[in-house]
Scaffold this motif. Structure first.
Motif, PDB file in Angstrom:
ATOM      1  N   LEU A  83      25.223  81.153 -39.996  1.00 57.93           N
ATOM      2  CA  LEU A  83      25.530  81.504 -38.619  1.00 57.93           C
ATOM      3  C   LEU A  83      26.740  82.428 -38.680  1.00 57.93           C
ATOM      4  O   LEU A  83      27.774  82.072 -39.256  1.00 57.93           O
ATOM      5  CB  LEU A  83      25.839  80.259 -37.788  1.00 57.93           C
ATOM      6  N   VAL A  84      26.586  83.628 -38.113  1.00 59.55           N
ATOM      7  CA  VAL A  84      27.597  84.671 -38.246  1.00 59.55           C
ATOM      8  C   VAL A  84      28.010  85.156 -36.858  1.00 59.55           C
ATOM      9  O   VAL A  84      27.154  85.438 -36.019  1.00 59.55           O
ATOM     10  CB  VAL A  84      27.023  85.859 -39.058  1.00 59.55           C
ATOM     11  N   PRO A  85      29.321  85.257 -36.602  1.00 57.27           N
ATOM     12  CA  PRO A  85      29.751  85.787 -35.307  1.00 57.27           C
ATOM     13  C   PRO A  85      29.434  87.274 -35.188  1.00 57.27           C
ATOM     14  O   PRO A  85      29.577  88.025 -36.148  1.00 57.27           O
ATOM     15  CB  PRO A  85      31.261  85.535 -35.299  1.00 57.27           C
ATOM     16  N   ILE A  86      28.979  87.660 -34.008  1.00 58.15           N
ATOM     17  CA  ILE A  86      28.767  89.078 -33.704  1.00 58.15           C
ATOM     18  C   ILE A  86      29.582  89.380 -32.450  1.00 58.15           C
ATOM     19  O   ILE A  86      30.412  88.594 -32.056  1.00 58.15           O
ATOM     20  CB  ILE A  86      27.258  89.426 -33.556  1.00 58.15           C
ATOM     21  N   ALA A  87      29.371  90.478 -31.822  1.00 56.52           N
ATOM     22  CA  ALA A  87      30.198  90.921 -30.696  1.00 56.52           C
ATOM     23  C   ALA A  87      30.159  89.952 -29.509  1.00 56.52           C
ATOM     24  O   ALA A  87      29.190  89.232 -29.302  1.00 56.52           O
ATOM     25  CB  ALA A  87      29.735  92.306 -30.248  1.00 56.52           C
ATOM     26  N   ASP A  88      31.228  89.975 -28.730  1.00 53.28           N
ATOM     27  CA  ASP A  88      31.317  89.279 -27.441  1.00 53.28           C
ATOM     28  C   ASP A  88      31.096  87.771 -27.524  1.00 53.28           C
ATOM     29  O   ASP A  88      30.488  87.177 -26.635  1.00 53.28           O
ATOM     30  CB  ASP A  88      30.322  89.879 -26.438  1.00 53.28           C
ATOM     31  N   GLY A  89      31.567  87.146 -28.593  1.00 51.34           N
ATOM     32  CA  GLY A  89      31.461  85.695 -28.713  1.00 51.34           C
ATOM     33  C   GLY A  89      30.058  85.186 -29.002  1.00 51.34           C
ATOM     34  O   GLY A  89      29.790  84.001 -28.878  1.00 51.34           O
ATOM     35  N   LYS A  90      29.173  86.077 -29.386  1.00 52.76           N
ATOM     36  CA  LYS A  90      27.793  85.694 -29.697  1.00 52.76           C
ATOM     37  C   LYS A  90      27.654  85.445 -31.195  1.00 52.76           C
ATOM     38  O   LYS A  90      28.479  85.893 -31.985  1.00 52.76           O
ATOM     39  CB  LYS A  90      26.822  86.789 -29.243  1.00 52.76           C
ATOM     40  N   TRP A  91      26.595  84.741 -31.553  1.00 56.84           N
ATOM     41  CA  TRP A  91      26.341  84.374 -32.948  1.00 56.84           C
ATOM     42  C   TRP A  91      24.938  84.796 -33.359  1.00 56.84           C
ATOM     43  O   TRP A  91      24.020  84.780 -32.550  1.00 56.84           O
ATOM     44  CB  TRP A  91      26.485  82.867 -33.126  1.00 56.84           C
ATOM     45  N   GLU A  92      24.799  85.120 -34.638  1.00 59.63           N
ATOM     46  CA  GLU A  92      23.516  85.550 -35.200  1.00 59.63           C
ATOM     47  C   GLU A  92      23.122  84.645 -36.362  1.00 59.63           C
ATOM     48  O   GLU A  92      23.964  84.252 -37.167  1.00 59.63           O
ATOM     49  CB  GLU A  92      23.637  86.994 -35.697  1.00 59.63           C
ATOM     50  N   ILE A  93      21.835  84.316 -36.435  1.00 62.91           N
ATOM     51  CA  ILE A  93      21.305  83.567 -37.569  1.00 62.91           C
ATOM     52  C   ILE A  93      21.048  84.539 -38.715  1.00 62.91           C
ATOM     53  O   ILE A  93      20.730  85.708 -38.486  1.00 62.91           O
ATOM     54  CB  ILE A  93      19.995  82.827 -37.183  1.00 62.91           C
ATOM     55  N   GLY A  94      21.203  84.076 -39.913  1.00 65.05           N
ATOM     56  CA  GLY A  94      20.841  84.832 -41.099  1.00 65.05           C
ATOM     57  C   GLY A  94      20.255  83.865 -42.108  1.00 65.05           C
ATOM     58  O   GLY A  94      20.598  82.681 -42.120  1.00 65.05           O
ATOM     59  N   TYR A  95      19.378  84.367 -42.955  1.00 67.10           N
ATOM     60  CA  TYR A  95      18.750  83.521 -43.966  1.00 67.10           C
ATOM     61  C   TYR A  95      18.128  84.405 -45.020  1.00 67.10           C
ATOM     62  O   TYR A  95      17.770  85.557 -44.773  1.00 67.10           O
ATOM     63  CB  TYR A  95      17.679  82.607 -43.352  1.00 67.10           C
ATOM     64  N   HIS A  96      18.023  83.845 -46.196  1.00 69.65           N
ATOM     65  CA  HIS A  96      17.330  84.536 -47.284  1.00 69.65           C
ATOM     66  C   HIS A  96      16.813  83.489 -48.258  1.00 69.65           C
ATOM     67  O   HIS A  96      17.536  82.558 -48.615  1.00 69.65           O
ATOM     68  CB  HIS A  96      18.253  85.501 -48.024  1.00 69.65           C
ATOM     69  N   VAL A  97      15.578  83.662 -48.665  1.00 67.08           N
ATOM     70  CA  VAL A  97      14.992  82.845 -49.722  1.00 67.08           C
ATOM     71  C   VAL A  97      14.603  83.804 -50.841  1.00 67.08           C
ATOM     72  O   VAL A  97      13.959  84.827 -50.586  1.00 67.08           O
ATOM     73  CB  VAL A  97      13.769  82.050 -49.209  1.00 67.08           C
ATOM     74  N   ALA A  98      15.015  83.484 -52.061  1.00 68.24           N
ATOM     75  CA  ALA A  98      14.726  84.344 -53.211  1.00 68.24           C
ATOM     76  C   ALA A  98      13.221  84.588 -53.328  1.00 68.24           C
ATOM     77  O   ALA A  98      12.406  83.709 -53.037  1.00 68.24           O
ATOM     78  CB  ALA A  98      15.264  83.707 -54.486  1.00 68.24           C
ATOM     79  N   LYS A  99      12.888  85.786 -53.748  1.00 69.10           N
ATOM     80  CA  LYS A  99      11.505  86.251 -53.802  1.00 69.10           C
ATOM     81  C   LYS A  99      10.560  85.251 -54.481  1.00 69.10           C
ATOM     82  O   LYS A  99       9.438  85.034 -54.021  1.00 69.10           O
ATOM     83  CB  LYS A  99      11.457  87.599 -54.522  1.00 69.10           C
ATOM     84  N   ALA A 100      10.994  84.618 -55.543  1.00 73.27           N
ATOM     85  CA  ALA A 100      10.143  83.669 -56.275  1.00 73.27           C
ATOM     86  C   ALA A 100       9.756  82.452 -55.439  1.00 73.27           C
ATOM     87  O   ALA A 100       8.817  81.727 -55.786  1.00 73.27           O
ATOM     88  CB  ALA A 100      10.843  83.212 -57.554  1.00 73.27           C
ATOM     89  N   PHE A 101      10.445  82.233 -54.311  1.00 74.92           N
ATOM     90  CA  PHE A 101      10.205  81.040 -53.502  1.00 74.92           C
ATOM     91  C   PHE A 101       9.684  81.359 -52.101  1.00 74.92           C
ATOM     92  O   PHE A 101       9.545  80.465 -51.267  1.00 74.92           O
ATOM     93  CB  PHE A 101      11.495  80.212 -53.396  1.00 74.92           C
ATOM     94  N   THR A 102       9.408  82.637 -51.827  1.00 78.40           N
ATOM     95  CA  THR A 102       8.932  83.001 -50.491  1.00 78.40           C
ATOM     96  C   THR A 102       7.478  82.592 -50.302  1.00 78.40           C
ATOM     97  O   THR A 102       6.757  82.320 -51.259  1.00 78.40           O
ATOM     98  CB  THR A 102       9.090  84.517 -50.232  1.00 78.40           C
ATOM     99  N   GLY A 103       7.071  82.541 -49.040  1.00 74.93           N
ATOM    100  CA  GLY A 103       5.696  82.206 -48.701  1.00 74.93           C
ATOM    101  C   GLY A 103       5.382  80.723 -48.732  1.00 74.93           C
ATOM    102  O   GLY A 103       4.223  80.326 -48.638  1.00 74.93           O
ATOM    103  N   LYS A 104       6.408  79.902 -48.851  1.00 68.06           N
ATOM    104  CA  LYS A 104       6.222  78.451 -48.926  1.00 68.06           C
ATOM    105  C   LYS A 104       6.776  77.728 -47.700  1.00 68.06           C
ATOM    106  O   LYS A 104       6.799  76.514 -47.652  1.00 68.06           O
ATOM    107  CB  LYS A 104       6.881  77.909 -50.198  1.00 68.06           C
ATOM    108  N   GLY A 105       7.282  78.486 -46.726  1.00 72.04           N
ATOM    109  CA  GLY A 105       7.820  77.887 -45.513  1.00 72.04           C
ATOM    110  C   GLY A 105       9.255  77.397 -45.617  1.00 72.04           C
ATOM    111  O   GLY A 105       9.763  76.764 -44.698  1.00 72.04           O
ATOM    112  N   TYR A 106       9.931  77.704 -46.713  1.00 72.66           N
ATOM    113  CA  TYR A 106      11.306  77.227 -46.884  1.00 72.66           C
ATOM    114  C   TYR A 106      12.265  77.811 -45.852  1.00 72.66           C
ATOM    115  O   TYR A 106      13.122  77.096 -45.321  1.00 72.66           O
ATOM    116  CB  TYR A 106      11.832  77.545 -48.283  1.00 72.66           C
ATOM    117  N   ALA A 107      12.163  79.092 -45.571  1.00 73.02           N
ATOM    118  CA  ALA A 107      13.074  79.713 -44.602  1.00 73.02           C
ATOM    119  C   ALA A 107      12.893  79.088 -43.225  1.00 73.02           C
ATOM    120  O   ALA A 107      13.874  78.739 -42.559  1.00 73.02           O
ATOM    121  CB  ALA A 107      12.867  81.223 -44.545  1.00 73.02           C
ATOM    122  N   THR A 108      11.656  78.920 -42.799  1.00 74.47           N
ATOM    123  CA  THR A 108      11.390  78.307 -41.497  1.00 74.47           C
ATOM    124  C   THR A 108      11.939  76.887 -41.448  1.00 74.47           C
ATOM    125  O   THR A 108      12.598  76.486 -40.481  1.00 74.47           O
ATOM    126  CB  THR A 108       9.876  78.314 -41.200  1.00 74.47           C
TER     127      THR A 108
END
Length: 171
Positions: A83-108
């Motif tokens: 969770l990262v602060p952005i402008a005007d007191g708002k927040w943004e989600i960020g996520y990354h799953v390494a390529k070898a583990f994508t497509g398995k629903g881990y990020a969701t």
């Protein structure tokens, strides 16, 4: 290791210095270089410096608040959710799953579990999701996690103007 939460398959925990090699290696895959180039750590030292900074952010509510995503099966560090602060007191989600583990629903799985816990901790009820339009996988994660798209078009993203999509999640 200070665990924030657990899901059926994942542990979401504070970063520790012994994670530096995994953070470094996970950051070097083609998806990171393409979609979040400012989160590529070319050297182990770069990863260590970043982790040191991220550790200093725990306990506060200023952010960024970045947590490692570890598999319960195999105890593998496969990425992060943040969770990262952005402008005007708002927040943004960020996520990354390494390529070898994508497509398995881990990020969701990680994002769905993380949002209610971290927004309560920070005291916010809305979180934004911003992605490159071409990153369809990220779009599916945001959609599955309840983000409602409110903008699609040209907009600022990292180092320039690109075709992006913006969504919002509400607690």
């Amino acid at each position: 290791m200070s665990i924030l939460l657990e899901t059926d398959r994942l542990i979401i925990t504070e970063m520790t210095m012994d994670m530096a090699m995994d953070v470094h290696q996970n950051s070097l895959d083609e998806d990171t270089k393409r979609f979040v180039p400012d989160e590529v750590f070319e050297t182990l030292e770069d990863a260590k410096e970043t982790i040191e900074f991220l550790i200093s952010q725990y306990g506060g509510a200023e952010g960024p608040l970045v947590y490692a995503v570890i598999t319960k099966d195999g105890n593998r560090n496969i990425g992060y959710v943040q969770l990262v602060p952005i402008a005007d007191g708002k927040w943004e989600i960020g996520y990354h799953v390494a390529k070898a583990f994508t497509g398995k629903g881990y990020a969701t799985e990680a994002v769905k579990a993380f949002l209610p816990v971290i927004t309560k901790r920070v005291g916010v009820s809305e979180v934004y999701g911003i992605r490159l339009l071409e990153n369809a996988a990220s779009g599916r994660v945001l959609e599955k996690c309840g983000f409602e798209t409110f903008f699609t078009g040209k907009g600022e993203y990292h180092d320039g103007i690109y075709m992006i999509s913006k969504g919002v999640w509400k607690a």
